[in-house]
Design a protein around this motif. Sequence first.
Motif, PDB file in Angstrom:
ATOM      1  N   VAL A  38       0.851  -1.186   0.000  1.00  0.00           N
ATOM      2  CA  VAL A  38       0.000   0.000   0.000  1.00  0.00           C
ATOM      3  C   VAL A  38       0.886   1.234   0.000  1.00  0.00           C
ATOM      4  O   VAL A  38       1.639   1.473   0.950  1.00  0.00           O
ATOM      5  CB  VAL A  38      -0.952   0.009   1.210  1.00  0.00           C
ATOM      6  N   THR A  39       0.800   2.014  -1.058  1.00  0.00           N
ATOM      7  CA  THR A  39       1.583   3.232  -1.212  1.00  0.00           C
ATOM      8  C   THR A  39       0.689   4.458  -1.028  1.00  0.00           C
ATOM      9  O   THR A  39      -0.548   4.347  -0.998  1.00  0.00           O
ATOM     10  CB  THR A  39       2.209   3.288  -2.610  1.00  0.00           C
ATOM     11  N   LYS A  40       1.317   5.629  -0.925  1.00  0.00           N
ATOM     12  CA  LYS A  40       0.528   6.861  -0.847  1.00  0.00           C
ATOM     13  C   LYS A  40      -0.326   7.046  -2.093  1.00  0.00           C
ATOM     14  O   LYS A  40      -1.449   7.550  -2.010  1.00  0.00           O
ATOM     15  CB  LYS A  40       1.464   8.063  -0.673  1.00  0.00           C
ATOM     16  N   ARG A  41       0.196   6.661  -3.221  1.00  0.00           N
ATOM     17  CA  ARG A  41      -0.569   6.789  -4.466  1.00  0.00           C
ATOM     18  C   ARG A  41      -1.864   5.978  -4.397  1.00  0.00           C
ATOM     19  O   ARG A  41      -2.930   6.459  -4.781  1.00  0.00           O
ATOM     20  CB  ARG A  41       0.287   6.321  -5.645  1.00  0.00           C
ATOM     21  N   ARG A  42      -1.771   4.750  -3.879  1.00  0.00           N
ATOM     22  CA  ARG A  42      -2.965   3.909  -3.771  1.00  0.00           C
ATOM     23  C   ARG A  42      -3.931   4.459  -2.721  1.00  0.00           C
ATOM     24  O   ARG A  42      -5.151   4.403  -2.892  1.00  0.00           O
ATOM     25  CB  ARG A  42      -2.577   2.472  -3.421  1.00  0.00           C
ATOM     26  N   ILE A  43      -3.379   4.985  -1.615  1.00  0.00           N
ATOM     27  CA  ILE A  43      -4.238   5.572  -0.582  1.00  0.00           C
ATOM     28  C   ILE A  43      -5.007   6.759  -1.153  1.00  0.00           C
ATOM     29  O   ILE A  43      -6.225   6.878  -0.955  1.00  0.00           O
ATOM     30  CB  ILE A  43      -3.395   5.997   0.636  1.00  0.00           C
ATOM     31  N   LEU A  44      -4.312   7.646  -1.862  1.00  0.00           N
ATOM     32  CA  LEU A  44      -4.980   8.824  -2.417  1.00  0.00           C
ATOM     33  C   LEU A  44      -6.026   8.426  -3.451  1.00  0.00           C
ATOM     34  O   LEU A  44      -7.122   8.999  -3.490  1.00  0.00           O
ATOM     35  CB  LEU A  44      -3.946   9.762  -3.035  1.00  0.00           C
ATOM     36  N   LYS A  45      -5.718   7.435  -4.277  1.00  0.00           N
ATOM     37  CA  LYS A  45      -6.691   6.959  -5.267  1.00  0.00           C
ATOM     38  C   LYS A  45      -7.947   6.437  -4.577  1.00  0.00           C
ATOM     39  O   LYS A  45      -9.078   6.686  -5.023  1.00  0.00           O
ATOM     40  CB  LYS A  45      -6.064   5.863  -6.128  1.00  0.00           C
ATOM     41  N   THR A  46      -7.770   5.738  -3.461  1.00  0.00           N
ATOM     42  CA  THR A  46      -8.906   5.195  -2.719  1.00  0.00           C
ATOM     43  C   THR A  46      -9.740   6.319  -2.108  1.00  0.00           C
ATOM     44  O   THR A  46     -10.978   6.279  -2.141  1.00  0.00           O
ATOM     45  CB  THR A  46      -8.408   4.242  -1.621  1.00  0.00           C
ATOM     46  N   ILE A  47      -9.073   7.323  -1.533  1.00  0.00           N
ATOM     47  CA  ILE A  47      -9.819   8.446  -0.940  1.00  0.00           C
ATOM     48  C   ILE A  47     -10.550   9.225  -2.021  1.00  0.00           C
ATOM     49  O   ILE A  47     -11.679   9.691  -1.805  1.00  0.00           O
ATOM     50  CB  ILE A  47      -8.865   9.351  -0.141  1.00  0.00           C
ATOM     51  N   ARG A  48      -9.943   9.366  -3.179  1.00  0.00           N
ATOM     52  CA  ARG A  48     -10.647  10.036  -4.278  1.00  0.00           C
ATOM     53  C   ARG A  48     -11.889   9.254  -4.688  1.00  0.00           C
ATOM     54  O   ARG A  48     -12.882   9.840  -5.109  1.00  0.00           O
ATOM     55  CB  ARG A  48      -9.701  10.206  -5.473  1.00  0.00           C
ATOM     56  N   ALA A  49     -11.831   7.930  -4.576  1.00  0.00           N
ATOM     57  CA  ALA A  49     -13.004   7.111  -4.923  1.00  0.00           C
ATOM     58  C   ALA A  49     -14.157   7.373  -3.957  1.00  0.00           C
ATOM     59  O   ALA A  49     -15.318   7.443  -4.372  1.00  0.00           O
ATOM     60  CB  ALA A  49     -12.637   5.630  -4.913  1.00  0.00           C
ATOM     61  N   THR A  50     -13.852   7.523  -2.665  1.00  0.00           N
ATOM     62  CA  THR A  50     -14.909   7.764  -1.671  1.00  0.00           C
ATOM     63  C   THR A  50     -15.180   9.253  -1.454  1.00  0.00           C
ATOM     64  O   THR A  50     -16.127   9.610  -0.773  1.00  0.00           O
ATOM     65  CB  THR A  50     -14.530   7.140  -0.320  1.00  0.00           C
ATOM     66  N   ASN A  51     -14.297  10.104  -1.985  1.00  0.00           N
ATOM     67  CA  ASN A  51     -14.363  11.571  -1.884  1.00  0.00           C
ATOM     68  C   ASN A  51     -13.823  12.130  -0.580  1.00  0.00           C
ATOM     69  O   ASN A  51     -13.452  13.298  -0.517  1.00  0.00           O
ATOM     70  CB  ASN A  51     -15.790  12.100  -2.098  1.00  0.00           C
ATOM     71  N   MET A  52     -13.784  11.324   0.473  1.00  0.00           N
ATOM     72  CA  MET A  52     -13.320  11.811   1.768  1.00  0.00           C
ATOM     73  C   MET A  52     -13.250  10.658   2.759  1.00  0.00           C
ATOM     74  O   MET A  52     -13.795   9.575   2.512  1.00  0.00           O
ATOM     75  CB  MET A  52     -14.257  12.900   2.298  1.00  0.00           C
ATOM     76  N   LEU A  53     -12.588  10.919   3.887  1.00  0.00           N
ATOM     77  CA  LEU A  53     -12.606  10.031   5.042  1.00  0.00           C
ATOM     78  C   LEU A  53     -13.230  10.788   6.199  1.00  0.00           C
ATOM     79  O   LEU A  53     -12.848  11.927   6.477  1.00  0.00           O
ATOM     80  CB  LEU A  53     -11.188   9.607   5.434  1.00  0.00           C
ATOM     81  N   GLN A  54     -14.175  10.178   6.887  1.00  0.00           N
ATOM     82  CA  GLN A  54     -14.775  10.842   8.043  1.00  0.00           C
ATOM     83  C   GLN A  54     -13.828  10.757   9.234  1.00  0.00           C
ATOM     84  O   GLN A  54     -13.192   9.735   9.478  1.00  0.00           O
ATOM     85  CB  GLN A  54     -16.115  10.209   8.413  1.00  0.00           C
ATOM     86  N   VAL A  55     -13.741  11.859   9.975  1.00  0.00           N
ATOM     87  CA  VAL A  55     -12.900  11.940  11.171  1.00  0.00           C
ATOM     88  C   VAL A  55     -13.797  11.827  12.395  1.00  0.00           C
ATOM     89  O   VAL A  55     -14.837  12.487  12.470  1.00  0.00           O
ATOM     90  CB  VAL A  55     -12.128  13.275  11.207  1.00  0.00           C
ATOM     91  N   ASP A  56     -13.402  10.990  13.339  1.00  0.00           N
ATOM     92  CA  ASP A  56     -14.160  10.866  14.577  1.00  0.00           C
ATOM     93  C   ASP A  56     -13.186  10.575  15.712  1.00  0.00           C
ATOM     94  O   ASP A  56     -12.160   9.924  15.515  1.00  0.00           O
ATOM     95  CB  ASP A  56     -15.208   9.750  14.485  1.00  0.00           C
ATOM     96  N   SER A  57     -13.524  11.047  16.897  1.00  0.00           N
ATOM     97  CA  SER A  57     -12.599  10.954  18.028  1.00  0.00           C
ATOM     98  C   SER A  57     -12.629   9.610  18.749  1.00  0.00           C
ATOM     99  O   SER A  57     -11.759   9.334  19.579  1.00  0.00           O
ATOM    100  CB  SER A  57     -12.904  12.071  19.041  1.00  0.00           C
ATOM    101  N   VAL A  58     -13.621   8.759  18.469  1.00  0.00           N
ATOM    102  CA  VAL A  58     -13.705   7.462  19.157  1.00  0.00           C
ATOM    103  C   VAL A  58     -12.449   6.652  18.878  1.00  0.00           C
ATOM    104  O   VAL A  58     -12.057   6.467  17.716  1.00  0.00           O
ATOM    105  CB  VAL A  58     -14.962   6.686  18.705  1.00  0.00           C
ATOM    106  N   ASN A  59     -11.821   6.142  19.915  1.00  0.00           N
ATOM    107  CA  ASN A  59     -10.519   5.469  19.764  1.00  0.00           C
ATOM    108  C   ASN A  59     -10.496   4.119  20.468  1.00  0.00           C
ATOM    109  O   ASN A  59      -9.435   3.635  20.845  1.00  0.00           O
ATOM    110  CB  ASN A  59      -9.407   6.374  20.324  1.00  0.00           C
ATOM    111  N   VAL A  60     -11.655   3.497  20.657  1.00  0.00           N
ATOM    112  CA  VAL A  60     -11.692   2.209  21.342  1.00  0.00           C
ATOM    113  C   VAL A  60     -10.975   1.128  20.522  1.00  0.00           C
ATOM    114  O   VAL A  60     -10.397   0.193  21.080  1.00  0.00           O
ATOM    115  CB  VAL A  60     -13.155   1.791  21.641  1.00  0.00           C
ATOM    116  N   LEU A  61     -10.987   1.273  19.207  1.00  0.00           N
ATOM    117  CA  LEU A  61     -10.285   0.346  18.310  1.00  0.00           C
ATOM    118  C   LEU A  61      -9.066   1.061  17.718  1.00  0.00           C
ATOM    119  O   LEU A  61      -7.932   0.702  17.958  1.00  0.00           O
ATOM    120  CB  LEU A  61     -11.224  -0.140  17.214  1.00  0.00           C
TER     121      LEU A  61
END
Length: 409
Positions: A38-61
């Motif tokens: 998994v490279t940065k290029r693949r990560i960015l391509k994946t985020i572009r597919a979903t348009n964004m990643l949701q941020v949340d403070s829950v850290n139990v996992l």
Amino acid sequence: MPIDRAAMPSPVISISAKQARNLALAGQGFAPNPDRDVTKRRILKTIRATNMLQVDSVNVLTRAHYMPIFSRLGVYDPKLLDEMVWGTARQRKLFEYWGHEASMIPVEDYPLYRWRMRDAERGMGTWGRIARIQREQPDLVDSILRHIDREGAVAASELETDGARREKWWGWSDTKTAMEYLFWSGQVMARKRRSSFEREYDLPHRIIGDGAHEPDRDRQDAMCDLICKGIAAMGVAAEIDLRKYFRLPTDETKVCLARLVEEGRLLRADVEGWKQPGYLCPKVNPRSRAKPTCLMVPFDPVMWERDRVERIFGFAYRIEIYVPAEKRQYGYYVLPFMLNGEFVARVDLKSDRQAGLLLVQSAHLEDGCARGDVAGPLVDELNRLARFLGLGGVRVMPANDFSRYLGAI
């Protein structure tokens, strides 16, 4: 007599329930091989597919934004994502802003959200006290902005004084509220998150460079482009799906959809089992197939809208974090498990960082699923997740019949 094509009704595509399920996953960036590097290029391509990643403070996992990349690509180094959103100017490919909720969004999409920043600047589209702070305490807002301009990145807590007035609204001080107003209105951006998950803020041009000076897009053009991006991610969607994906205004969403259909950028779809009309990208193949096997956090883009999940997958899911323990049906932080594109189980997970173990506090098999078919792939995925989280192994708590069966494998 020439044909007036603009007056002709647009075609309606018939989509089966199975096709809708496949389309809902096909555009989400799931990789067929989760063991590739998994490279940065693949990560960015994946985020572009979903348009964004949701941020949340829950850290139990783990923090929620790390998981959708794992679900789609497999084990990767979370530091790669950290650099892409909070790294140097050269490394930064994402910025944090209000997309679906608080989200990490590709920098190239920054102009598509300027209308929301302009609304917030006028006190529109935000929560009550944030909307009022500029009118009620303009000197405070201006002083914070001048401080950041002069001194550089700062967290709201660093500007607090012992006498800072706090309201009952989440215990926020006036300073914190003013900083959130500046963030909503795009006058400051998040430079990084501290270990406490508190944001540090700086001026936009210091974070995304020339991108901060991009001219504003026409409001309706920007919303139309967001809707098209949403369709690409969701495959097929009802109006309410598209509106909620980006938190768009209801009336303006309706206008945009009519325009996009008229322009041929969207097709209308009659989806089996849906009461409302659907929409489809003309370039999408209705026979597209995606059959991922993965665990998903409640904040995964696939899981954002529970009604849509139930409508498409027949999977009823509700997050129970805020439900009293004695009233929970499945557990505190429950991840659905998808096997070959179908939701087949759900597991309540926790990272025991002190013991170095991934705890399976309970596991529940979905009706009609055979535990012998599900258990092996689920155990494999739990072991992969433990490896991603840097934990030494998996401990299954014998809370019910299915979790006891998992523990015996």
